[in-house]
Design a protein around this motif. Sequence first.
Motif, mmCIF file in Angstrom:
data_model
loop_
_atom_site.group_PDB
_atom_site.id
_atom_site.type_symbol
_atom_site.label_atom_id
_atom_site.label_comp_id
_atom_site.label_asym_id
_atom_site.label_seq_id
_atom_site.Cartn_x
_atom_site.Cartn_y
_atom_site.Cartn_z
ATOM 1 N N ASN A 1 0.818 -1.211 0.000
ATOM 2 C CA ASN A 1 0.000 0.000 0.000
ATOM 3 C C ASN A 1 0.856 1.269 0.000
ATOM 4 O OD1 ASN A 1 -2.475 1.373 -0.090
ATOM 5 N ND2 ASN A 1 -2.422 1.703 2.130
ATOM 6 N N MET A 2 1.920 1.240 -0.783
ATOM 7 C CA MET A 2 2.774 2.416 -0.949
ATOM 8 C C MET A 2 2.488 3.020 -2.324
ATOM 9 S SD MET A 2 6.448 1.258 0.607
ATOM 10 C CE MET A 2 7.039 2.942 0.839
ATOM 11 N N PRO A 3 1.777 4.143 -2.373
ATOM 12 C CA PRO A 3 1.570 4.784 -3.669
ATOM 13 C C PRO A 3 2.935 5.108 -4.277
ATOM 14 C CG PRO A 3 0.555 6.062 -1.892
ATOM 15 C CD PRO A 3 1.247 4.909 -1.265
ATOM 16 N N THR A 4 3.141 4.729 -5.535
ATOM 17 C CA THR A 4 4.450 4.871 -6.164
ATOM 18 C C THR A 4 4.335 5.733 -7.411
ATOM 19 O OG1 THR A 4 5.039 2.688 -5.333
ATOM 20 C CG2 THR A 4 6.412 3.568 -7.088
ATOM 21 N N LEU A 5 5.224 6.718 -7.518
ATOM 22 C CA LEU A 5 5.221 7.602 -8.685
ATOM 23 C C LEU A 5 5.335 6.772 -9.952
ATOM 24 C CD1 LEU A 5 5.333 10.578 -9.729
ATOM 25 C CD2 LEU A 5 7.826 10.322 -9.710
ATOM 26 N N GLN A 6 4.421 7.002 -10.882
ATOM 27 C CA GLN A 6 4.417 6.249 -12.143
ATOM 28 C C GLN A 6 5.217 6.939 -13.241
ATOM 29 O OE1 GLN A 6 3.077 3.121 -12.217
ATOM 30 N NE2 GLN A 6 2.876 3.549 -10.047
ATOM 31 N N GLN A 7 5.112 8.253 -13.335
ATOM 32 C CA GLN A 7 5.788 9.009 -14.392
ATOM 33 C C GLN A 7 6.415 10.259 -13.809
ATOM 34 O OE1 GLN A 7 6.136 8.148 -17.617
ATOM 35 N NE2 GLN A 7 5.042 6.240 -17.265
#
Length: 184
Positions: free
Chosen positions: A136-142
Amino acid sequence: MTKKIGFIVGSLREGSYNKKVAQTFENLFPETVEVGYLEIGQLPFYNEDLDTEGNVPQTWTDFRNEAASYDGFVFFTPEYNRSVPAVLKNAIDVGSRPYGASIWDGKPALVVSTSIGAIAGFGANHHLRQSLAFLNMPTLQQPEAYIGNVSNLLEETGEFPEGTVGFFQTITDAYVAFFNKLTN
């Protein structure tokens, strides 16, 4: 209010390219962000039998307490056999336990993979993202942060050229905006 971002470098090698990339990134964050490095090489391999009262290694407790004090994380990883180094996966496992007490939950992440090869750690980057999604770690996509042919990028001074640092700044700025959106 100052936010704290933890840097976790998945390479233990003294002359690690990932450490060099992390040190360059560190200088690109705004003054409102405090960057700290979490050491992971001293952590014994995760074993649930040790994660019981009276048996927990002090290094696990220290790591969990330190990591819990950070608001977000940047993971710098080389690629070993198309995946992340065992030491990095172990740190993630130690921080995610005991069940229900993960220190990673909800904290924004950035994955930067660095390699001497042209593929730039693509396999490691995506394997790490799988674990972070589960945690549940939001991760930068771009923008995606693949640093390929890293040994050819460094100048004779041991520093990265202006164009490469500019690319690192773009990634850092995107992560800071992403982080701020999620934590404000």
